[in-house]
Design a protein around this motif. Structure first.
Motif, PDB file in Angstrom:
ATOM      1  N   ARG A   3     -17.640  11.392  -3.996  1.00  0.00           N
ATOM      2  CA  ARG A   3     -16.339  11.478  -3.334  1.00  0.00           C
ATOM      3  C   ARG A   3     -16.473  11.125  -1.858  1.00  0.00           C
ATOM      4  NH1 ARG A   3     -13.264  17.124  -3.076  1.00  0.00           N
ATOM      5  NH2 ARG A   3     -14.884  17.495  -1.540  1.00  0.00           N
ATOM      6  N   LEU A  28     -10.134   1.706  -7.144  1.00  0.00           N
ATOM      7  CA  LEU A  28     -10.782   2.991  -6.859  1.00  0.00           C
ATOM      8  C   LEU A  28     -11.668   3.411  -8.028  1.00  0.00           C
ATOM      9  CD1 LEU A  28      -7.875   5.059  -5.229  1.00  0.00           C
ATOM     10  CD2 LEU A  28      -9.911   4.152  -4.101  1.00  0.00           C
ATOM     11  N   PRO A  50       0.822  -1.214   0.000  1.00  0.00           N
ATOM     12  CA  PRO A  50       0.000   0.000   0.000  1.00  0.00           C
ATOM     13  C   PRO A  50       0.855   1.263   0.000  1.00  0.00           C
ATOM     14  CG  PRO A  50      -0.729  -1.520   1.697  1.00  0.00           C
ATOM     15  CD  PRO A  50       0.546  -2.071   1.156  1.00  0.00           C
ATOM     16  N   ARG A  82     -10.890   9.209   7.718  1.00  0.00           N
ATOM     17  CA  ARG A  82     -10.899   8.710   6.350  1.00  0.00           C
ATOM     18  C   ARG A  82     -11.729   7.426   6.212  1.00  0.00           C
ATOM     19  NH1 ARG A  82      -5.521   8.507   5.392  1.00  0.00           N
ATOM     20  NH2 ARG A  82      -5.406   6.280   5.831  1.00  0.00           N
ATOM     21  N   GLU A 100      -6.904   8.963  10.254  1.00  0.00           N
ATOM     22  CA  GLU A 100      -7.189   7.600   9.797  1.00  0.00           C
ATOM     23  C   GLU A 100      -8.673   7.275  10.027  1.00  0.00           C
ATOM     24  OE1 GLU A 100      -4.596   5.356   8.920  1.00  0.00           O
ATOM     25  OE2 GLU A 100      -5.972   3.663   8.578  1.00  0.00           O
ATOM     26  N   GLU A 156     -11.585  11.750 -11.215  1.00  0.00           N
ATOM     27  CA  GLU A 156     -10.330  11.996 -10.485  1.00  0.00           C
ATOM     28  C   GLU A 156     -10.627  12.600  -9.112  1.00  0.00           C
ATOM     29  OE1 GLU A 156      -7.391  11.163 -11.205  1.00  0.00           O
ATOM     30  OE2 GLU A 156      -7.384  10.755 -13.360  1.00  0.00           O
ATOM     31  N   LYS A 206       0.464   4.081  -2.606  1.00  0.00           N
ATOM     32  CA  LYS A 206       0.152   5.443  -2.182  1.00  0.00           C
ATOM     33  C   LYS A 206       1.087   6.450  -2.846  1.00  0.00           C
ATOM     34  CE  LYS A 206       0.718   7.593   2.258  1.00  0.00           C
ATOM     35  NZ  LYS A 206       0.371   7.408   3.667  1.00  0.00           N
ATOM     36  N   LEU A 245      -9.948  10.807  -4.940  1.00  0.00           N
ATOM     37  CA  LEU A 245      -8.919  11.436  -4.087  1.00  0.00           C
ATOM     38  C   LEU A 245      -8.857  10.912  -2.650  1.00  0.00           C
ATOM     39  CD1 LEU A 245      -8.866  15.222  -5.070  1.00  0.00           C
ATOM     40  CD2 LEU A 245      -7.087  13.511  -5.431  1.00  0.00           C
ATOM     41  N   PRO A 246     -10.003  10.719  -1.968  1.00  0.00           N
ATOM     42  CA  PRO A 246      -9.893  10.246  -0.576  1.00  0.00           C
ATOM     43  C   PRO A 246      -9.334   8.833  -0.480  1.00  0.00           C
ATOM     44  CG  PRO A 246     -12.045  11.205  -1.011  1.00  0.00           C
ATOM     45  CD  PRO A 246     -11.380  11.021  -2.342  1.00  0.00           C
ATOM     46  N   GLY A 247      -9.256   8.144  -1.607  1.00  0.00           N
ATOM     47  CA  GLY A 247      -8.737   6.772  -1.569  1.00  0.00           C
ATOM     48  C   GLY A 247      -7.227   6.707  -1.669  1.00  0.00           C
ATOM     49  N   TYR A 248      -6.594   7.839  -1.978  1.00  0.00           N
ATOM     50  CA  TYR A 248      -5.137   7.818  -2.187  1.00  0.00           C
ATOM     51  C   TYR A 248      -4.336   7.432  -0.946  1.00  0.00           C
ATOM     52  CZ  TYR A 248      -5.504   9.961  -6.852  1.00  0.00           C
ATOM     53  OH  TYR A 248      -5.772  10.214  -8.165  1.00  0.00           O
ATOM     54  N   PRO A 249      -4.588   8.108   0.201  1.00  0.00           N
ATOM     55  CA  PRO A 249      -3.709   7.823   1.348  1.00  0.00           C
ATOM     56  C   PRO A 249      -3.756   6.372   1.790  1.00  0.00           C
ATOM     57  CG  PRO A 249      -4.961   9.831   1.712  1.00  0.00           C
ATOM     58  CD  PRO A 249      -5.549   9.167   0.506  1.00  0.00           C
ATOM     59  N   GLY A 250      -4.875   5.698   1.559  1.00  0.00           N
ATOM     60  CA  GLY A 250      -4.976   4.307   1.985  1.00  0.00           C
ATOM     61  C   GLY A 250      -4.195   3.355   1.093  1.00  0.00           C
ATOM     62  N   GLY A 251      -3.778   3.843  -0.064  1.00  0.00           N
ATOM     63  CA  GLY A 251      -2.987   3.003  -0.950  1.00  0.00           C
ATOM     64  C   GLY A 251      -3.801   1.947  -1.682  1.00  0.00           C
ATOM     65  N   THR A 252      -5.102   2.184  -1.830  1.00  0.00           N
ATOM     66  CA  THR A 252      -5.912   1.256  -2.620  1.00  0.00           C
ATOM     67  C   THR A 252      -5.499   1.374  -4.085  1.00  0.00           C
ATOM     68  OG1 THR A 252      -7.677   1.930  -1.149  1.00  0.00           O
ATOM     69  CG2 THR A 252      -8.293   0.493  -2.986  1.00  0.00           C
ATOM     70  N   PRO A 253      -5.324   0.235  -4.769  1.00  0.00           N
ATOM     71  CA  PRO A 253      -4.917   0.318  -6.181  1.00  0.00           C
ATOM     72  C   PRO A 253      -5.907   1.135  -7.004  1.00  0.00           C
ATOM     73  CG  PRO A 253      -4.743  -1.924  -5.393  1.00  0.00           C
ATOM     74  CD  PRO A 253      -5.397  -1.142  -4.299  1.00  0.00           C
ATOM     75  N   ARG A 254      -5.357   1.831  -7.971  1.00  0.00           N
ATOM     76  CA  ARG A 254      -6.127   2.767  -8.767  1.00  0.00           C
ATOM     77  C   ARG A 254      -7.314   2.094  -9.476  1.00  0.00           C
ATOM     78  NH1 ARG A 254      -5.395   7.861 -10.842  1.00  0.00           N
ATOM     79  NH2 ARG A 254      -6.424   8.171 -12.840  1.00  0.00           N
TER      80      ARG A 254
END
Ligand SMILES: Nc1ncnc2c1ncn2[C@@H]1O[C@H](COP(=O)(O)OP(=O)(O)OP(=O)(O)O)[C@@H](O)[C@H]1O
Ligand SMILES: [Mg+2]
Lengths: 378, 232
Positions: free
Chosen positions: B155, B119, A3, B83, B80, B103, A7, B107-116
């Protein structure tokens, strides 16, 4: 770990989009930055290559060159002189050398005529440097005529063209055998231009010099280490000048970068507020901006360095040559051997990419730590 | 379930313009229902909402989320929780200009590192659900007010939050769009999400979709109205 990478991937995506959205600002920054790297890298590549070149040339020259002086001026070494030096301890080899300049009125250029000590050249043949090959269209097997100072024409066959790698030393060289040389210049028999002495032990060189002066009071020994020192001080002085100029440029850039970065636009501040409110941490915002600074400076570094490389090694340092005119006195015109030094690249990288990236982070820190609820009140 | 105990909030503490915006509030937000904070301007609705949504900390008092006290957590953990648990809809929509609808939504999914890809799939499902699929790639500044708000809703939902928080969500909408928005909220509450909004729009406050109305005045809770849920 996965992750985390994902990220960073997102953050870089977002940053790239942001840069694209703010085209004007990004481009302006990139241009100025690239220019700075270009100037720095040009000077650095140039001085570095020049230094190496000079060291390489001098490495092949004898430790001591002995000239004879008459009335304080360089004169021919008379017969018997070399023998009078006799045996000095520590001297490996003594050799009388024959060389001189020849002015080619066709090309209005000077050539260095020289008797090759380390090779046999057949009578009537010459070995020429690449400059002659280029300017006079000479190639192996061709004949060429030179009019001697006494007025008569001498024709030689070019037996060989010297390799291009050694161009700095050999570009204008014409090598021939001793008899041809003496005949061409009407050089008095038994006389030499100067005397070369090879000394094995570097600690002995100075001693040998003193002994030479004792034995031959009308001579002037020129030590290679002194020549090296002179070159070094010329290089250092020139480089120092350049660096002084450049530090002014860097300072100006620093201020520029600070302005750009510190002047976070209202729009950017608003965006940071939004990102925080929708769940980005302070660290995420900073990481995103870090990537922004890093991408811009890395791109500028790559473009700047590559153009500098082309400038120095393919366009002969055209833009800054006038500033560094002093060097041209040493070496009239030549192409440097392309070379890249890892440490030099690293230094340049550290001095350009890091400060900028850091400069962008400071103001971001302030914006990124604002409370997320401010968005509610815009 | 969100619970507040004796929440007080001061601005500019210790300065000449010190101001207590909230003066001791106890309340419970029931899960899977629509709750509205109402009151005159300056009564502290937005302030209270930021505390409920973990956007700000109270000066005094406790916030409990699903029986766990979260008011003392360090910023990182609070972010955390925010989010994972909350989705936000702002009055100005607060979309990022220059980016497309989709896009903005992810955006709120970015910090969690979910694959694009994941998302994007979620965003497309949400867009389809709100009849906005055809506007997927439009830059948000070209969208109409109603469309922008639906993008903002998508979003808010991208991280599949338990609680949806909205400040004056209908302030920029006409009554037809407001009614549609309330319908969407109703559906969300029916599917198990907790919805909290602030409003002084009577259309919202008196709407049949609303289950509870909390009335604020001068930083105090003066009344709580329960409504029986009926189809709007
Ligand atoms: N950051 C701040 N600094 C100082 N005072 C603040 C700050 N934020 C809010 N206030 C004050 O706190 C009080 C409550 O503000 P709040 O925004 O919660 O009111 P509101 O009920 O949402 O009003 P409105 O209906 O106008 O949005 C107001 O008097 C406001 O001026
Ligand atoms: Mg408000």
């Amino acid at each position: 770990m996965k992750p985390w990478i994902e990220k960073q991937h997102h953050l870089i995506d977002f940053t790239a989009q942001s840069l694209a959205r703010r085209k004007g600002k990004s481009l302006g920054l990139l241009v100025v930055y690239t220019l700075l790297v270009f100037v720095l890298a040009s000077v650095s590549l140039y001085t570095h290559a020049l230094r190496n070149e000079a060291t390489r040339i001098l490495a092949g020259t004898p430790e001591i060159v002995l000239q004879r002086l008459i009335a304080g001026r360089h004169d021919l070494v008379p017969p018997g002189y070399v023998e009078r030096i006799g045996r000095i301890r520590g001297v490996q080899k003594i050799e009388g050398r024959l060389w001189g300049y020849y002015y080619d009125s066709v090309l209005k250029a000077n050539y260095t005529f020289m008797v090759a000590a380390d090779r046999e050249i057949a009578p009537g043949e010459i070995v020429v440097g690449p400059a002659l090959e280029r300017t006079r269209g000479l190639s192996e097997g061709n004949g060429i005529s030179f009019r001697s100072y006494s007025g008569e024409l001498h024709t030689f066959i070019a037996a060989e063209v010297l390799p291009h790698e050694s161009e700095l030393v050999s570009a204008d060289l014409v090598l021939m055998n001793e008899a041809d040389f003496r005949r061409f210049f009407a050089y008095p028999a038994g006389h030499y231009t100067d005397v070369a002495l090879w000394v094995a032990n570097p600690l002995e060189v100075r001693n040998v010099g003193v002994k030479l002066l004792d034995a031959l009071p009308d001579s002037r020994p020129i030590l290679r280490e002194e020549v090296l020192r002179t070159y070094a001080s010329i290089f250092d002085w020139r480089e120092g000048m350049m660096l002084a100029l450049l530090s002014a440029a860097i300072l100006a850039f620093g201020i520029f970068a600070w302005e750009k970065a510190a002047g976070l636009s209202a729009e950017e501040k608003r965006e940071i507020g939004i990102l925080k409110a929708i769940g980005w941490e302070t660290g995420d915002v900073i990481a995103m901006k870090f990537w922004e600074g890093f991408l811009v400076s890395l791109l500028a570094f790559l473009i700047g360095y590559v153009t500098a490389y082309l400038h120095v090694f393919h366009f002969e340092f055209t833009l800054f040559a006038p500033v560094l005119k002093g060097w041209a006195v040493l070496y009239p015109s030549f192409a440097l051997t392309p070379q890249i030094d890892g440490l030099q690249v690293a230094t340049l990288f550290v001095f350009t990419v890091l400060p900028y990236t850091a400069a962008t982070l400071v103001p971001i820190w302030r914006a990124a730590t604002t409370d997320p609820d401010t968005v509610m009140r815009s | 379930m969100l619970e507040l105990a004796n929440i007080r909030k001061v601005f500019n503490q210790g300065q000449h313009n010190e101001y207590w915006a909230l003066k001791g509030i106890d309340l419970e937000i029931p899960p899977a229902q629509v709750s509205v904070l109402k009151g005159p301007s300056g009564s502290g609705k937005t302030t209270l909402l930021t505390i409920l949504g973990c956007l700000a900390r109270p000066t005094e008092g406790r916030v409990r989320l699903n029986r766990e006290d979260i008011s003392g957590l360090p910023e990182r953990f609070l972010t955390e929780i925010r989010r994972r648990t909350f989705g936000f809809i702002f009055q100005q929509f607060n979309l990022i200009r220059g980016l497309s609808a989709v896009e903005n939504i992810i955006l709120p999914g970015y910090p969690g590192g979910t694959p694009r890809a994941q998302l994007l799939a979620r965003a497309e499902a949400l867009l389809a659900d709100l009849q906005l699929a055809h506007r997927r790639d439009a830059k948000v500044e070209w969208l109409s007010g109603g469309e922008q708000q639906r993008v903002a809703i998508c979003r808010a939902l991208i991280n599949d939050p338990e609680i949806l928080v909205a400040d004056e969500p209908t302030a920029n909408l006409d009554s037809k769009l407001s009614a549609e928005f309330l319908l969407i909220l109703h559906r969300l509450a029916e599917s198990g999400r907790t919805v909290i909004l602030t409003s002084h729009d009577p259309l919202v406050v008196e709407s049949a979709v609303v289950d509870r109305v909390y009335s604020l005045r001068d930083g105090l809770l003066i009344e709580v109205q329960h409504a029986r849920r009926a189809a709007p």
